[in-house]
Design an enzyme around this catalytic site. Sequence first.
Site, mmCIF file in Angstrom:
data_model
loop_
_atom_site.group_PDB
_atom_site.id
_atom_site.type_symbol
_atom_site.label_atom_id
_atom_site.label_comp_id
_atom_site.label_asym_id
_atom_site.label_seq_id
_atom_site.Cartn_x
_atom_site.Cartn_y
_atom_site.Cartn_z
ATOM 1 C CD1 TRP A 45 -2.081 -2.162 2.022
ATOM 2 C CD2 TRP A 45 -2.936 -1.401 0.105
ATOM 3 N NE1 TRP A 45 -3.077 -3.028 1.624
ATOM 4 C CE2 TRP A 45 -3.621 -2.588 0.461
ATOM 5 C CE3 TRP A 45 -3.312 -0.742 -1.072
ATOM 6 C CZ2 TRP A 45 -4.650 -3.123 -0.317
ATOM 7 C CZ3 TRP A 45 -4.338 -1.282 -1.841
ATOM 8 C CH2 TRP A 45 -4.990 -2.460 -1.466
ATOM 9 C CG ASP A 97 -3.184 3.926 4.276
ATOM 10 O OD1 ASP A 97 -4.230 3.723 4.914
ATOM 11 O OD2 ASP A 97 -2.868 3.261 3.264
ATOM 12 C CE LYS A 134 -8.381 -3.230 4.286
ATOM 13 N NZ LYS A 134 -7.651 -2.395 3.352
HETATM 14 C C1 LIG Z 1 -7.040 -1.961 2.241
HETATM 15 C C2 LIG Z 1 -6.005 -0.910 2.301
HETATM 16 C C3 LIG Z 1 -5.926 0.107 1.338
HETATM 17 C C4 LIG Z 1 -6.824 0.163 0.121
HETATM 18 O O1 LIG Z 1 -8.087 0.546 0.477
HETATM 19 P P1 LIG Z 1 -9.242 0.741 -0.622
HETATM 20 O O2 LIG Z 1 -10.340 1.307 0.207
HETATM 21 O O3 LIG Z 1 -9.537 -0.588 -1.207
HETATM 22 O O4 LIG Z 1 -8.763 1.707 -1.647
HETATM 23 C C5 LIG Z 1 -4.970 1.083 1.504
HETATM 24 N N1 LIG Z 1 -4.126 1.063 2.552
HETATM 25 C C6 LIG Z 1 -4.168 0.090 3.481
HETATM 26 C C7 LIG Z 1 -3.205 0.127 4.619
HETATM 27 C C8 LIG Z 1 -5.116 -0.918 3.390
HETATM 28 O O5 LIG Z 1 -5.152 -1.886 4.307
#
Ligand SMILES: *Cc1c(COP(=O)(O)O)cnc(C)c1O
Length: 362
Positions: A103, A173, A197
């Site tokens: 990511w 993030d 999540k």
């Molecule tokens: C799942 C995830 C993403 C991507 O998220 P989307 O909502 O599918 O764009 C980005 N960063 C991390 C750390 C993730 O776990």
Amino acid sequence: MANRVFNFNAGPAVLPPPVLERTAAAVRELGSCGMSLLEVSHRGKEYAAINQGAQERFARLTGLEKTHTILFMGGGASLQFYAVPLNLMPKGGKADYVVTGSWSKKAVSEAKRVGTPQIAGTSEAESFTRIPKASELKLDPAAAYLHYTSNNTIYGTEWHYVPEAGAVPLVVDASSDILSRRVDFSRHALLYAGAQKNLGPAGVTLVAIRKDLLARSAADLPPMLSYAVHADQSSLYNTPPVFAVFVVGLVLEWIESEGGLAGIEARNRKKADELYAAIDSSSGFYRGTAAQDSRSAMNVTFRLPSEDLEKKFLEAAGPEGLAGLKGHRSVGGCRASLYNALAPEAVSALVQFMREFQRRNG
Ligand SMILES: *Cc1c(COP(=O)(O)O)cnc(C)c1O
């Protein structure tokens, strides 16, 4: 749900049963407004309360009420990979990125569209099995911001410290560990997380941005990508994902009812400790892939002695009511995601299954 399984999926993921119950009721009728949650106008008073309530709850839980604006945006965390540099980096400017997994790498690629992302630290040479130490980071005091990924969903690693960025705005993030533990949120200038999540269903991304940074959004940005526009319109510039924001609000209420972040952290610590202890006491049958000091409490990644045994393990888990244990397709192996809503009993059931599987196959 008579046959509810223990859901270890990495995202979309398990939600608290009381949240599902209340959501089901709201899909039938929202309060006593004579309409389903799925039918109300986003300009009506019902949604105004939902939107504001969820923003305020998040700000309260993180202690960011006075300093940050809370936004609900579309496009997932993946859109933020581009929105962050677009808003915060001057065209042709530079920003620091710590690269700790897939990511973060995607975030770097998007930043290249705007300027120069500089790699301030990475563990790529070690297959992302650990988080770089503070002493290993090379930070540029002239960077537009410093970006890091607090939890690496695929590699099962998590930062156990907040990087010290000095006067450089710190961006995180936090998609896969948001609100899973107490953190000094105030040290972050911008925080973003896809909801699916730890916060709710897919379809909405939460952004908390320090108010002074809103001045950086250039006036000629596409409005859908401009933090300033979304802030100015209280996340109502266009039709928001009403359903997803509603569920996020309920999840935030549930977190408060679990004793807030301190309560959630204790619950998550206990689950992760139980699972890592089972891995560590298996005489090497199960092998954690993350370095000890970088282990994630949210995504526990582990291998078995062979790929054949891993396949057998995953096939045997399903009928035992243990779902979603397959590792990410890019790395293989097994992964148990222990997000906030996962009940402690799920981990106990998994540990029992792991012992039994080893007894039969070890
Ligand atoms: C799942 C995830 C993403 C991507 O998220 P989307 O909502 O599918 O764009 C980005 N960063 C991390 C750390 C993730 O776990």
